[in-house]
Design a protein around this motif. Structure first.
Motif: not given
Length: 921
Positions: A567, A596-597, A715, A717, A721
């Protein structure tokens, strides 16, 4: 720019010892600077003072000189005196100095050392004045570095008089010019003072006040920093020219308004240029208040038309542009933001006035205005409290002040809960200034965290992380260094080396565990990792006793680390792609990388379009497919600064700095005349990254919104995801297609169309809240909006057709009667209202009331009164009388009304309807 508080904040890491020992900032011993400063909130709050007098400002330019453990009181005082009296030639008999007179409650004696220095410099004893804590003890905040200060004040009148009695008394003629702060204490969380390991000097002199003295003026607003703006205000409003009046002499507060607007427009220009926009929290909220205060003075006092505030921007740019060239690039953007915010505020004021009017009408006599309504106006609409008071005063009504203050207190407590809880969490991971000094005096070396970069690609494309062995050098618990921590206790562990990544550069810290060397069965979980003054602190719960000197083996959670690496590299790709698609002036405003992101904030002229989002994703995917090598190397700061197209290099960066370059070796980026940093992603970054872009697999932007005017947040991913988000997007697109097809078939059944409408509504909610590509979300939302309109139109049309038929048969039944009262089958209240409308349209002199019994036992009611019967006959009263008979409710206007009740009372209701109509006609 230091906003909403303190000009000294950028050197706070130096005072606290938390600055990275390899950074440029850590090498400074003496500094002089001039900086933009905004003071309009927080501890040093001058907002309400601005405009009342001639020497307070929200934005000012602070001139400062600093010593970090180098010179102290003697040199600071003598240099200040020499500059003012010998270089600037300010008459000595106009100057007064103050010093700290001590505080017995804190056990602090008077700063006699400082007093004696001034006397030795030749300042007469009658002009060296002691003052208490509130005047001569400077604090940065509720905690942190602080100390006694000495201030130099100037008497604008002079003439040989002794003005000692006017010092610190709020006199416009005797004002503070220079404040010399001697940082020698640290205020702890408990409120006690501890001596700082090193003494520092921090001085601040306001340029505006200095210019007033040097230009021989009595007011800051009479200097050439302000007169061009005041002239521009006069040209743009209907008020008389500025005369410099204050207090009672300033009739109608016209001169105060000039000062407020001139000051505030400078603040707005400087803040917006530095990327702070009017908003809803922190510095943005402070700026919103400043803008709204200026707008009110423009419209209410200066009687200026909307747009005056923005029209002053070119004049501000002219006065400050030479010193701050960045202002010249942003003039149009500043004007747009000011105009938009002004329009929004004026519209809020109008809405607020209407809400106050409505509330007052509904209030019982002799009661106070409800606190909840006032709080909602103040909190949600930003309606100024003094304006609420003023409007209520005009109506002879008082605000429920106790209730309002209670709501304000609850809000303050709610907001304060966060930071206090956070403070408690930091006691084991954030080294305090005294512990840092102790570590250094004990020669505990800074942590070698280079092993965090020790990973490589294995033969099958998997990442292999090198193991790391370390020694416990110190333990930290409850803000003190310890040699031993017992089992079950929470503590910070400082090691000689680590492969854990500490939270910095917007990337979350690693997690994992450590264990004693040779003991495979006892794991110490590492919950978070922080960097402080070159030391890496591992937050650990000791499962058994830990000692200084213990040998430990470190194990990073590899899946979490790899997700963060993916990420973080994706963030660099995204930054490059946004600049590529939206233009080179797309500046990063912030980012946060988790497993996660990733979140990325950036400057933008307006919302990003569907096409631009698709293009950005495509640029990133192309770089992923090319499987570009991610080159990383540490280079001296001086070399990094020469790279064309690289973002500004902060003084806080450790030297050497780490450069991350996609597809182009760092050596090539550093060569003279290289344009690589403009053609690919090249950034300074201490984060951990992939070695090749291919393992990212995919990137999907799942959200894009404007935080405030001019700043967007995306945002995104990656990997599995991103793939999942695309699959969900495809499924939802198919569902929307299915509804579209059924809508095109245009059913003649109202229930069927209502079900389709409901399905569109549910799909709209799902599309808004599900993780899917943002470009696709926007596309589907546009389609669903159109489908909802189509469904509503079709339902209205079908209802109208039904209503026309029913109205026709009722007209035939009650031919030319002045009142029609009847029952009629109708599937909904909407249809019943339409039947009543149709009847009255076709027979304008007729008043109609219809009831419609439903299968559920409910009875619907709708009525309309002929305009000829007003005001004697009211539809709202008619419906209320009828529905009350059926134990129901009703509401409406004198002409149309509707309601419902219970079927048991229907016969009685019909009788009531007729009797009511007869009594009124």
């Amino acid at each position: 720019l230091a906003i909403a508080g303190v000009s000294r904040s950028q050197f706070k890491p130096v005072f606290l010892g938390t600055v990275h020992p390899r950074s440029e900032l850590a090498r400074h011993r003496r500094v002089v600077n001039s900086q933009k400063c905004v003071r309009a909130g927080g501890k040093h709050n001058d907002l309400e003072d601005v405009g009342r007098d001639t020497y307070h400002h929200t934005f000012f330019e602070m001139l400062g000189n600093w010593s970090f453990g180098d010179y102290f009181k003697e040199e600071a005082c003598s240099m200040a005196w020499e500059l003012l009296t010998e270089v600037y030639k300010i008459p000595r008999d106009r100057l007064y100095v103050t010093y700290f007179g001590g505080d017995s409650t804190l056990g602090l004696s008077a700063d006699e050392e400082c007093r004696d220095i001034w006397l030795r410099l030749g300042v007469p004893a009658s002009r060296v004045l002691p003052f208490p804590l509130k005047d001569n003890f400077w604090e940065m905040g509720d905690t942190g570095p602080c100390g006694p200060c000495t201030e130099i004040h100037y008497d604008h009148v002079g003439g040989g008089r002794n003005a000692a009695a006017l010092v610190n008394q709020g006199s416009p003629d005797v004002v503070e010019v220079w404040n010399l702060v001697f940082m020698q204490y640290s205020r702890e969380v408990e409120g006690n003072l501890l001596p700082l390991p090193q003494h520092h000097v921090d001085t601040g002199m306001g340029l505006e006040r200095l210019v007033t003295i040097l230009q021989n003026k009595r007011s800051n607003y009479d200097t050439d920093l302000f007169t061009p703006i005041l002239d521009a205000i006069h040209k743009g409003c209907r008020a008389p020219r500025y005369q410099g009046l204050v207090g009672d002499a300033d009739v109608g507060r016209v001169n105060m308004a000039y000062r407020v607007v001139a000051d505030h427009v400078r603040t707005l220009c400087v803040c917006i240029t530095d990327g702070i926009y009017p908003g809803f929290s922190g510095a943005e909220l402070v700026l919103r208040r400043i803008l709204r205060r200026a707008v009110r003075f423009c419209s209410e006092v200066l009687q200026a038309p909307p747009g005056l505030l923005a029209s002053l921007v070119p004049t501000v740019v002219e006065t400050l542009g030479d010193a701050y060239p960045e202002l010249m690039k942003n003039g149009d953007q500043i004007m747009d933001i000011i105009n938009e915010n002004e329009a929004a505020f004026l519209s809020s004021l109008e809405r607020g006035r209407r809400i106050i009017e409505q509330t007052v009408q509904q209030m019982e006599p002799s009661t106070n205005f409800p606190a909840e309504v006032a709080w909602s106006l103040y909190g949600n609409l930003g309606f100024p409290l003094d304006l609420i008071d003023l409007m209520l005063e005009e109506k002879g009504i008082h605000l429920d002040s106790d209730g309002f203050n209670k709501l304000a207190l609850e809000d303050t407590k709610r907001k304060a809960g966060g930071p206090q809880a956070e403070q408690a969490e930091k006691t084991n991971t954030h080294l305090d200034v005294h512990s840092l000094a102790q570590l250094r005096s004990s020669n505990v070396p800074a942590t070698d965290d280079s092993p965090k970069y020790g990973y490589m690609l294995g033969p099958h494309g998997q990442y292999e992380f090198s193991p790391c062995q370390a020694t416990v050098l110190m333990l930290y618990r409850d803000q003190s260094l310890q040699k031993k921590v017992e089992a079950g206790q929470h503590c910070g562990v400082i090691l000689d080396r680590t492969n854990f990544y500490a939270e910095q550069g917007g990337q979350d810290s690693d997690q994992g565990y450590m264990m004693h060397l040779g003991q495979q069965d006892v794991l110490f979980p590492v919950e978070s990792v922080h960097l402080c003054g070159g030391y890496v602190i591992h937050e650990v719960t000791a499962v058994e006793t830990l000692h200084v000197g213990d040998q430990v083996q470190l194990f990073v959670d590899e899946a979490q680390r790899l997700a963060c690496m993916t990420n973080h590299t994706a963030t660099h790709l995204l930054n490059f792609a946004l600049r590529h698609v939206l233009g080179d002036n797309t500046e990063q405003r912030g980012s946060h990388v988790t497993a996660e992101r990733l979140r990325f904030d950036f400057d933008t002229k307006g919302p990003v379009t569907v096409e631009q989002l698709q293009q950005v994703e495509q640029v990133v995917q192309d770089m992923i497919q090319r499987n570009e090598v991610v080159h990383m190397a540490e280079v001296p700061l001086t070399l990094a600064r020469r790279v064309q197209g690289l973002r500004a290099v902060d003084e806080g960066y450790p030297d050497p700095v780490r450069i991350v370059s996609l597809g182009v070796p760092v050596e090539s980026v550093l060569t003279h005349e290289s344009k690589a940093a403009m053609q690919t992603s090249v950034e300074l970054c201490c984060g951990t990254h992939l070695l090749q872009t291919g393992s990212m697999e995919d990137l999907a932007i799942i959200s894009e919104r404007q935080l405030v005017k001019g700043i967007s947040r995306v945002i995104a991913v990656t990997g599995r995801q991103a793939k999942q988000a695309r699959e969900v997007g495809q499924c939802l697109a198919m569902e929307v297609d299915s509804v579209s097809l059924r809508m095109e078939q245009r059913s003649n059944s109202i229930p069927e169309m209502q079900n389709l409408s409901k399905e569109v509504g549910q799909l709209t909610k799902v599309v808004a809240s599900t993780a899917m590509p943002q470009w696709q979300r926007k596309e589907l939302q546009t389609i669903l909006k159109a489908l909802q309109r189509t469904a509503n139109t079709a339902i209205r049309k079908l209802e109208l057709q039904q209503a026309e038929k029913k109205a026709q048969s009722l007209l035939a039944k009650h031919c030319n009667q002045p009142v029609i009262i009847d029952t009629v089958p109708a599937d909904s209240l909407s249809i019943l209202v339409k039947v009543v409308n149709q009847l009255c349209d076709r027979s304008p002199g007729t008043s109609v009331l219809l009831l419609s019994p439903q299968a559920s036992g409910e009875v619907l009611c709708a009525c309309q009164v002929s305009k000829n019967c007003l005001p004697t006959f009211s539809a709202a009263d008619w419906a209320m009388a009828v529905c009350t008979q059926m134990e129901g409710k009703a509401g409406g206007s004198p002409i149309v009304a509707k309601g419902s009740g219970n079927a048991k009372g229907m016969q009685g209701a019909l009788t009531t309807a007729l009797e009511f109509a007869q009594s009124k006609l």
